[in-house]
Motif scaffolding. Structure first.
Motif, PDB file in Angstrom:
ATOM      1  N   LYS A 187       5.434   6.921  -7.538  1.00 61.25           N
ATOM      2  CA  LYS A 187       5.768   8.321  -7.793  1.00 61.25           C
ATOM      3  C   LYS A 187       7.121   8.310  -8.498  1.00 61.25           C
ATOM      4  O   LYS A 187       8.058   7.670  -8.009  1.00 61.25           O
ATOM      5  CB  LYS A 187       5.863   9.106  -6.484  1.00 61.25           C
ATOM      6  CG  LYS A 187       6.262  10.580  -6.672  1.00 61.25           C
ATOM      7  CD  LYS A 187       6.325  11.326  -5.342  1.00 61.25           C
ATOM      8  CE  LYS A 187       7.564  10.969  -4.568  1.00 61.25           C
ATOM      9  NZ  LYS A 187       7.717  11.734  -3.308  1.00 61.25           N
TER      10      LYS A 187
ATOM     11  N   MET B  41       3.634   3.973  -1.206  1.00 61.68           N
ATOM     12  CA  MET B  41       4.055   4.458  -2.508  1.00 61.68           C
ATOM     13  C   MET B  41       5.510   4.103  -2.775  1.00 61.68           C
ATOM     14  O   MET B  41       6.355   4.224  -1.897  1.00 61.68           O
ATOM     15  CB  MET B  41       3.857   5.971  -2.595  1.00 61.68           C
ATOM     16  CG  MET B  41       3.976   6.518  -4.004  1.00 61.68           C
ATOM     17  SD  MET B  41       3.695   8.312  -4.080  1.00 61.68           S
ATOM     18  CE  MET B  41       1.975   8.429  -3.635  1.00 61.68           C
TER      19      MET B  41
ATOM     20  N   PHE C  15       1.132   9.369  -7.427  1.00 64.54           N
ATOM     21  CA  PHE C  15      -0.131   8.623  -7.452  1.00 64.54           C
ATOM     22  C   PHE C  15      -0.383   7.937  -8.788  1.00 64.54           C
ATOM     23  O   PHE C  15      -1.491   7.964  -9.322  1.00 64.54           O
ATOM     24  CB  PHE C  15      -1.305   9.549  -7.093  1.00 64.54           C
ATOM     25  CG  PHE C  15      -1.226  10.085  -5.696  1.00 64.54           C
ATOM     26  CD1 PHE C  15      -1.496   9.275  -4.600  1.00 64.54           C
ATOM     27  CD2 PHE C  15      -0.861  11.404  -5.470  1.00 64.54           C
ATOM     28  CE1 PHE C  15      -1.411   9.772  -3.308  1.00 64.54           C
ATOM     29  CE2 PHE C  15      -0.774  11.905  -4.182  1.00 64.54           C
ATOM     30  CZ  PHE C  15      -1.049  11.079  -3.098  1.00 64.54           C
TER      31      PHE C  15
ATOM     32  N   ASN D 167      -4.491  15.835  -6.456  1.00 64.55           N
ATOM     33  CA  ASN D 167      -3.388  14.977  -6.033  1.00 64.55           C
ATOM     34  C   ASN D 167      -2.479  15.673  -5.031  1.00 64.55           C
ATOM     35  O   ASN D 167      -2.000  15.063  -4.071  1.00 64.55           O
ATOM     36  CB  ASN D 167      -2.554  14.536  -7.244  1.00 64.55           C
ATOM     37  CG  ASN D 167      -3.185  13.356  -7.971  1.00 64.55           C
ATOM     38  OD1 ASN D 167      -4.008  12.644  -7.406  1.00 64.55           O
ATOM     39  ND2 ASN D 167      -2.810  13.156  -9.212  1.00 64.55           N
TER      40      ASN D 167
ATOM     41  N   ASP E  27      -1.185  -2.946  -9.155  1.00 65.87           N
ATOM     42  CA  ASP E  27      -1.705  -2.935  -7.785  1.00 65.87           C
ATOM     43  C   ASP E  27      -0.824  -2.146  -6.814  1.00 65.87           C
ATOM     44  O   ASP E  27      -0.836  -2.392  -5.604  1.00 65.87           O
ATOM     45  CB  ASP E  27      -1.876  -4.368  -7.247  1.00 65.87           C
ATOM     46  CG  ASP E  27      -2.900  -5.160  -8.034  1.00 65.87           C
ATOM     47  OD1 ASP E  27      -3.894  -4.551  -8.474  1.00 65.87           O
ATOM     48  OD2 ASP E  27      -2.704  -6.364  -8.224  1.00 65.87           O
ATOM     49  N   ARG E  28      -0.054  -1.235  -7.341  1.00 66.13           N
ATOM     50  CA  ARG E  28       0.789  -0.372  -6.506  1.00 66.13           C
ATOM     51  C   ARG E  28       0.559   1.089  -6.849  1.00 66.13           C
ATOM     52  O   ARG E  28       0.101   1.401  -7.948  1.00 66.13           O
ATOM     53  CB  ARG E  28       2.274  -0.684  -6.717  1.00 66.13           C
ATOM     54  CG  ARG E  28       2.809  -1.902  -5.965  1.00 66.13           C
ATOM     55  CD  ARG E  28       4.306  -1.966  -6.175  1.00 66.13           C
ATOM     56  NE  ARG E  28       4.953  -3.059  -5.487  1.00 66.13           N
ATOM     57  CZ  ARG E  28       5.440  -3.010  -4.242  1.00 66.13           C
ATOM     58  NH1 ARG E  28       5.317  -1.899  -3.552  1.00 66.13           N
ATOM     59  NH2 ARG E  28       6.052  -4.049  -3.704  1.00 66.13           N
ATOM     60  N   LYS E  29       0.912   1.959  -5.913  1.00 63.26           N
ATOM     61  CA  LYS E  29       0.943   3.394  -6.207  1.00 63.26           C
ATOM     62  C   LYS E  29       2.399   3.804  -6.329  1.00 63.26           C
ATOM     63  O   LYS E  29       3.223   3.464  -5.470  1.00 63.26           O
ATOM     64  CB  LYS E  29       0.254   4.195  -5.098  1.00 63.26           C
ATOM     65  CG  LYS E  29      -1.270   4.160  -5.193  1.00 63.26           C
ATOM     66  CD  LYS E  29      -1.881   5.317  -4.444  1.00 63.26           C
ATOM     67  CE  LYS E  29      -3.410   5.297  -4.549  1.00 63.26           C
ATOM     68  NZ  LYS E  29      -3.850   5.503  -5.935  1.00 63.26           N
TER      69      LYS E  29
ATOM     70  N   SER F 256       0.830  -1.209   0.000  1.00 64.57           N
ATOM     71  CA  SER F 256       0.000   0.000   0.000  1.00 64.57           C
ATOM     72  C   SER F 256       0.862   1.255   0.000  1.00 64.57           C
ATOM     73  O   SER F 256       0.382   2.335  -0.328  1.00 64.57           O
ATOM     74  CB  SER F 256      -0.919   0.000   1.222  1.00 64.57           C
ATOM     75  OG  SER F 256      -0.159   0.136   2.412  1.00 64.57           O
TER      76      SER F 256
ATOM     77  N   ASN G 293      -0.984   4.666 -10.709  1.00 62.65           N
ATOM     78  CA  ASN G 293      -1.441   3.310 -10.399  1.00 62.65           C
ATOM     79  C   ASN G 293      -0.850   2.322 -11.400  1.00 62.65           C
ATOM     80  O   ASN G 293      -1.011   2.485 -12.613  1.00 62.65           O
ATOM     81  CB  ASN G 293      -2.974   3.235 -10.446  1.00 62.65           C
ATOM     82  CG  ASN G 293      -3.614   4.041  -9.337  1.00 62.65           C
ATOM     83  OD1 ASN G 293      -3.359   3.798  -8.159  1.00 62.65           O
ATOM     84  ND2 ASN G 293      -4.424   5.022  -9.708  1.00 62.65           N
ATOM     85  N   TRP G 294      -0.172   1.312 -10.876  1.00 65.42           N
ATOM     86  CA  TRP G 294       0.429   0.296 -11.757  1.00 65.42           C
ATOM     87  C   TRP G 294       0.635  -0.996 -10.978  1.00 65.42           C
ATOM     88  O   TRP G 294       1.195  -0.997  -9.891  1.00 65.42           O
ATOM     89  CB  TRP G 294       1.782   0.806 -12.293  1.00 65.42           C
ATOM     90  CG  TRP G 294       2.532  -0.212 -13.104  1.00 65.42           C
ATOM     91  CD1 TRP G 294       2.324  -0.536 -14.413  1.00 65.42           C
ATOM     92  CD2 TRP G 294       3.579  -1.054 -12.633  1.00 65.42           C
ATOM     93  NE1 TRP G 294       3.193  -1.531 -14.793  1.00 65.42           N
ATOM     94  CE2 TRP G 294       3.975  -1.859 -13.720  1.00 65.42           C
ATOM     95  CE3 TRP G 294       4.234  -1.202 -11.414  1.00 65.42           C
ATOM     96  CZ2 TRP G 294       4.981  -2.823 -13.613  1.00 65.42           C
ATOM     97  CZ3 TRP G 294       5.231  -2.154 -11.292  1.00 65.42           C
ATOM     98  CH2 TRP G 294       5.594  -2.943 -12.394  1.00 65.42           C
TER      99      TRP G 294
ATOM    100  N   TYR H 163      -1.691  14.369  -1.336  1.00 66.25           N
ATOM    101  CA  TYR H 163      -0.318  14.070  -0.936  1.00 66.25           C
ATOM    102  C   TYR H 163       0.063  14.854   0.324  1.00 66.25           C
ATOM    103  O   TYR H 163       0.634  14.318   1.266  1.00 66.25           O
ATOM    104  CB  TYR H 163       0.631  14.420  -2.089  1.00 66.25           C
ATOM    105  CG  TYR H 163       2.070  14.067  -1.837  1.00 66.25           C
ATOM    106  CD1 TYR H 163       2.477  12.738  -1.756  1.00 66.25           C
ATOM    107  CD2 TYR H 163       3.036  15.061  -1.686  1.00 66.25           C
ATOM    108  CE1 TYR H 163       3.799  12.406  -1.526  1.00 66.25           C
ATOM    109  CE2 TYR H 163       4.364  14.745  -1.462  1.00 66.25           C
ATOM    110  CZ  TYR H 163       4.739  13.414  -1.386  1.00 66.25           C
ATOM    111  OH  TYR H 163       6.052  13.095  -1.164  1.00 66.25           O
TER     112      TYR H 163
ATOM    113  N   HIS I 115      -0.625   9.855 -16.435  1.00 61.79           N
ATOM    114  CA  HIS I 115       0.313  10.040 -15.325  1.00 61.79           C
ATOM    115  C   HIS I 115       0.449  11.506 -14.934  1.00 61.79           C
ATOM    116  O   HIS I 115       0.922  11.813 -13.840  1.00 61.79           O
ATOM    117  CB  HIS I 115       1.709   9.513 -15.701  1.00 61.79           C
ATOM    118  CG  HIS I 115       1.790   8.026 -15.816  1.00 61.79           C
ATOM    119  ND1 HIS I 115       2.971   7.347 -16.057  1.00 61.79           N
ATOM    120  CD2 HIS I 115       0.824   7.063 -15.722  1.00 61.79           C
ATOM    121  CE1 HIS I 115       2.743   6.061 -16.117  1.00 61.79           C
ATOM    122  NE2 HIS I 115       1.449   5.853 -15.927  1.00 61.79           N
TER     123      HIS I 115
END
Length: 332
Positions: free
Chosen positions: A102, A39, A93, A315, A98-100, A37, A95-96, A319, A63
């Motif tokens: 940066k 980043m 932020f 965003n 199932d991960r977040k 969960s 999304n790829w 953040y 993105h």
């Protein structure tokens, strides 16, 4: 880092245009960190940011903040990073798998300049802490040895004659947070200690060659060894202090020279150079700390504004609220 985790993190680069440098940093590097969960943070170095962003907009326009995509595209994205920020554009932020994620994109020339000269002390500070390299086409790892050696010198100037190995890494880690505006309201107050404790073995392997180098030069010696509580003793003489100052980047020494006396030296060729005159260790440490605080404060302020624009209002607010929540919890 396990091979499967490395391969997973590297595979994200497959959906982006090619990069010359890529690394992962932050909590992802903590041993046994299985929390998906959190980043994942990347730094990506490219030769031409405008061209790279132009290609990436075709591949991953989602993105970017929509207003930047529609109002100016790659040119606006690059100009905001260069003229408002410190040369780095962050896409948070993302999304790829199932991960977040940066990721920050920087011009290779700017990355190298900051590593060698601390002119902005933004990414150079990040690379003084453990990172995991994914791509290194231009051997930045070797260039970064100059940065790490200077970081040890700066940390030793700020430390007392006797300290622990953990103290040393904490002081190195704290260099890039001195004067950082986020530390006043949007960062965990225990962040430095958490980074060092969570990545202690990584710090050890990262700085071992440089500590051995210091011992060879009789600048530093071990008095006892007990895991993270290894006792270290440094030479606090004026000559040792001058040696530490001479290992700092030229831009820092130049700025220090504006507060301290500078002695002019004329070489055999007639070239005039300046040497900072050190009256005492305390004076040198105080002066260097003032220079670094000012530098970090300016860079963090510029990057905060740039980051707010680059992330978009929603965003950026999300953040910042997460950061402030962490800061509040750490104080509570």
């Amino acid at each position: 880092m396990e091979t499967t985790q490395r391969d997973e993190l590297s595979s994200f680069l497959n959906i982006l245009p090619p990069v010359d440098f890529g690394c992962v940093y932050g909590s992802t590097l903590h041993p046994n960190n299985q929390d998906k969960s959190k980043m994942v943070d990347y730094i990506l170095g490219v030769s031409d940011p405008m061209k790279w962003h132009s290609e990436n907009l075709k591949m991953n326009s989602d993105h970017y903040a929509s207003w930047m995509v529609h109002l100016g595209g790659a040119r606006l994205i690059t100009n905001v990073a260069d003229k408002i920020g410190v040369g780095v554009h962050f896409n948070p932020f993302v999304n790829w798998n199932d991960r977040k994620l940066k990721y920050g994109v920087v011009r290779m020339h700017d990355l190298v300049q900051d590593i060698l000269d601390w002119n902005r002390f933004y990414l150079s500070g990040r690379l003084q802490k453990p990172v995991h390299l994914l791509v290194d086409n231009l051997d930045i790892e070797d260039v970064n040895s100059v940065n790490k050696r200077a970081a040890i010198s700066a940390a030793l100037l700020l430390l007392p004659p006797k300290f622990t190995e953990e103290d040393l890494y904490a002081k190195i880690c704290s260099l890039s947070y001195m004067g950082d505006l986020r530390m006043f309201f949007a960062e965990d107050t225990k962040k430095v200690n958490k980074i060092v404790k969570g990545q202690f073995n990584l710090f050890q392997s990262m700085y071992k060659p440089f500590l051995e180098e210091c011992e060879t030069k009789n600048v530093l010696r071990s008095s006892s060894a007990e895991a993270s509580h290894t006792k270290l003793v440094q030479d606090s003489s004026l000559s040792a202090t001058r040696s530490l100052v001479s290992s700092l980047p030229a831009s820092v020494r130049s700025q220090m020279g504006k507060s301290l006396e500078v002695k002019k030296i004329v070489s055999e060729t007639g070239r005039v150079t300046g040497e900072v005159c050190i009256g005492s260790r305390e004076e040198a440490a105080k002066c260097m700390e003032k220079v670094m605080r000012r530098r970090v404060m300016v860079s963090s302020a510029r990057q905060a504004v740039s980051g707010f624009l680059a992330a978009g209002a929603i965003n950026a607010t999300m953040y910042l609220s997460q950061k402030m929540r962490k800061a509040w919890n750490s104080r509570a």
